[in-house]
Scaffold this motif. Structure first.
Motif, PDB file in Angstrom:
ATOM      1  N   PHE A  16      61.393-101.689  78.078  1.00  0.00           N
ATOM      2  CA  PHE A  16      60.278-102.602  78.314  1.00  0.00           C
ATOM      3  C   PHE A  16      60.229-103.752  77.324  1.00  0.00           C
ATOM      4  CE2 PHE A  16      59.206 -99.047  80.933  1.00  0.00           C
ATOM      5  CZ  PHE A  16      58.665 -99.659  82.051  1.00  0.00           C
ATOM      6  N   GLY A  17      60.914-103.643  76.215  1.00  0.00           N
ATOM      7  CA  GLY A  17      60.976-104.736  75.256  1.00  0.00           C
ATOM      8  C   GLY A  17      62.296-105.484  75.268  1.00  0.00           C
ATOM      9  N   ARG A  24      69.440-103.652  79.366  1.00  0.00           N
ATOM     10  CA  ARG A  24      68.257-102.916  79.825  1.00  0.00           C
ATOM     11  C   ARG A  24      68.640-101.899  80.888  1.00  0.00           C
ATOM     12  NH1 ARG A  24      64.797-106.989  81.122  1.00  0.00           N
ATOM     13  NH2 ARG A  24      65.601-107.084  83.239  1.00  0.00           N
ATOM     14  N   ARG A  25      69.481-102.293  81.847  1.00  0.00           N
ATOM     15  CA  ARG A  25      69.888-101.364  82.903  1.00  0.00           C
ATOM     16  C   ARG A  25      70.700-100.203  82.328  1.00  0.00           C
ATOM     17  NH1 ARG A  25      68.871-100.255  88.353  1.00  0.00           N
ATOM     18  NH2 ARG A  25      70.291 -98.566  88.826  1.00  0.00           N
ATOM     19  N   LEU A  51      62.061 -98.708  88.374  1.00  0.00           N
ATOM     20  CA  LEU A  51      61.694 -98.865  86.972  1.00  0.00           C
ATOM     21  C   LEU A  51      62.230-100.185  86.430  1.00  0.00           C
ATOM     22  CD1 LEU A  51      60.315 -97.374  84.544  1.00  0.00           C
ATOM     23  CD2 LEU A  51      62.615 -96.687  83.911  1.00  0.00           C
ATOM     24  N   GLU A  52      63.452-100.505  86.776  1.00  0.00           N
ATOM     25  CA  GLU A  52      64.048-101.781  86.359  1.00  0.00           C
ATOM     26  C   GLU A  52      63.205-102.949  86.873  1.00  0.00           C
ATOM     27  OE1 GLU A  52      66.276-105.134  85.437  1.00  0.00           O
ATOM     28  OE2 GLU A  52      66.383-103.150  84.531  1.00  0.00           O
ATOM     29  N   GLY A  53      62.789-102.875  88.115  1.00  0.00           N
ATOM     30  CA  GLY A  53      61.960-103.935  88.686  1.00  0.00           C
ATOM     31  C   GLY A  53      60.640-104.090  87.957  1.00  0.00           C
ATOM     32  N   ARG A  54      60.034-102.980  87.589  1.00  0.00           N
ATOM     33  CA  ARG A  54      58.748-103.035  86.885  1.00  0.00           C
ATOM     34  C   ARG A  54      58.919-103.625  85.486  1.00  0.00           C
ATOM     35  NH1 ARG A  54      54.896 -99.533  88.797  1.00  0.00           N
ATOM     36  NH2 ARG A  54      53.485-100.683  87.439  1.00  0.00           N
ATOM     37  N   ALA A  55      59.972-103.237  84.780  1.00  0.00           N
ATOM     38  CA  ALA A  55      60.215-103.790  83.443  1.00  0.00           C
ATOM     39  C   ALA A  55      60.501-105.287  83.533  1.00  0.00           C
ATOM     40  CB  ALA A  55      61.379-103.062  82.769  1.00  0.00           C
ATOM     41  N   ARG A  56      61.328-105.681  84.485  1.00  0.00           N
ATOM     42  CA  ARG A  56      61.667-107.096  84.670  1.00  0.00           C
ATOM     43  C   ARG A  56      60.413-107.908  85.007  1.00  0.00           C
ATOM     44  NH1 ARG A  56      65.200-106.491  88.336  1.00  0.00           N
ATOM     45  NH2 ARG A  56      63.755-106.761  90.068  1.00  0.00           N
ATOM     46  N   ALA A  57      59.585-107.400  85.911  1.00  0.00           N
ATOM     47  CA  ALA A  57      58.370-108.112  86.308  1.00  0.00           C
ATOM     48  C   ALA A  57      57.428-108.298  85.120  1.00  0.00           C
ATOM     49  CB  ALA A  57      57.672-107.367  87.444  1.00  0.00           C
ATOM     50  N   PHE A  66      56.451-112.813  73.047  1.00  0.00           N
ATOM     51  CA  PHE A  66      55.711-111.548  73.060  1.00  0.00           C
ATOM     52  C   PHE A  66      56.692-110.402  72.831  1.00  0.00           C
ATOM     53  CE2 PHE A  66      51.398-111.759  75.341  1.00  0.00           C
ATOM     54  CZ  PHE A  66      51.071-112.952  74.718  1.00  0.00           C
ATOM     55  N   GLY A  67      56.234-109.413  72.094  1.00  0.00           N
ATOM     56  CA  GLY A  67      57.046-108.231  71.871  1.00  0.00           C
ATOM     57  C   GLY A  67      56.162-107.001  71.753  1.00  0.00           C
ATOM     58  N   PHE A  68      56.784-105.842  71.819  1.00  0.00           N
ATOM     59  CA  PHE A  68      56.086-104.570  71.662  1.00  0.00           C
ATOM     60  C   PHE A  68      56.186-104.092  70.226  1.00  0.00           C
ATOM     61  CE2 PHE A  68      56.739-104.356  76.242  1.00  0.00           C
ATOM     62  CZ  PHE A  68      55.555-103.777  76.672  1.00  0.00           C
ATOM     63  N   THR A  69      55.104-103.524  69.725  1.00  0.00           N
ATOM     64  CA  THR A  69      55.109-102.858  68.431  1.00  0.00           C
ATOM     65  C   THR A  69      54.452-101.494  68.597  1.00  0.00           C
ATOM     66  OG1 THR A  69      53.017-103.910  67.816  1.00  0.00           O
ATOM     67  CG2 THR A  69      55.042-104.968  67.056  1.00  0.00           C
TER      68      THR A  69
END
Length: 117
Positions: A16-17, A24-25, A51-57, A66-69
């Protein structure tokens, strides 16, 4: 990588990040079972492609800076775990949530994402 804590971090950072579709794939195929079920407030998705589609979207919707922490500790049992996170610019979270996973055969079989109310 088969402990819940390692999988939680990989889910957040490598999937997701991760804005690179190829790595990613590869991470998706390494981290999740082929029949993974991902549930969040937007619905339920099943399998690697979904899942790939949701992460890409998600990544397409947010600004590139933006990033995840991680927020706090990772929690883990023998077959499940949880991790709180924030999404946004450094020091300026735009969203917060928690991921809860179930692990089967060393991979994430279910991923439930909840957002702060």
């Amino acid at each position: 990588m088969n402990t819940a804590t390692e999988l939680l971090a990989a889910n957040l950072r490598e999937v997701f990040g991760n804005r690179d579709p190829d790595t990613r794939r590869a991470a998706i195929e390494r981290i999740y079972t082929e029949d993974v079920v991902f549930t969040d407030p937007e619905g339920v998705s099943t399998g690697w492609d979904a899942l790939e589609g949701r992460a890409r979207a998600l990544l397409d919707k947010v600004p590139s800076d933006f990033g995840f922490t991680e927020e706090g500790r990772r929690y883990a049992g023998p077959h499940d775990g949880a991790l709180a996170w924030a999404l946004g610019r450094a020091g300026e979270p735009a969203a917060r949530g928690i991921d809860i996973i179930t692990v089967r055969d060393g991979r994430i079989a279910t991923l439930l994402t909840l957002f702060t109310a």
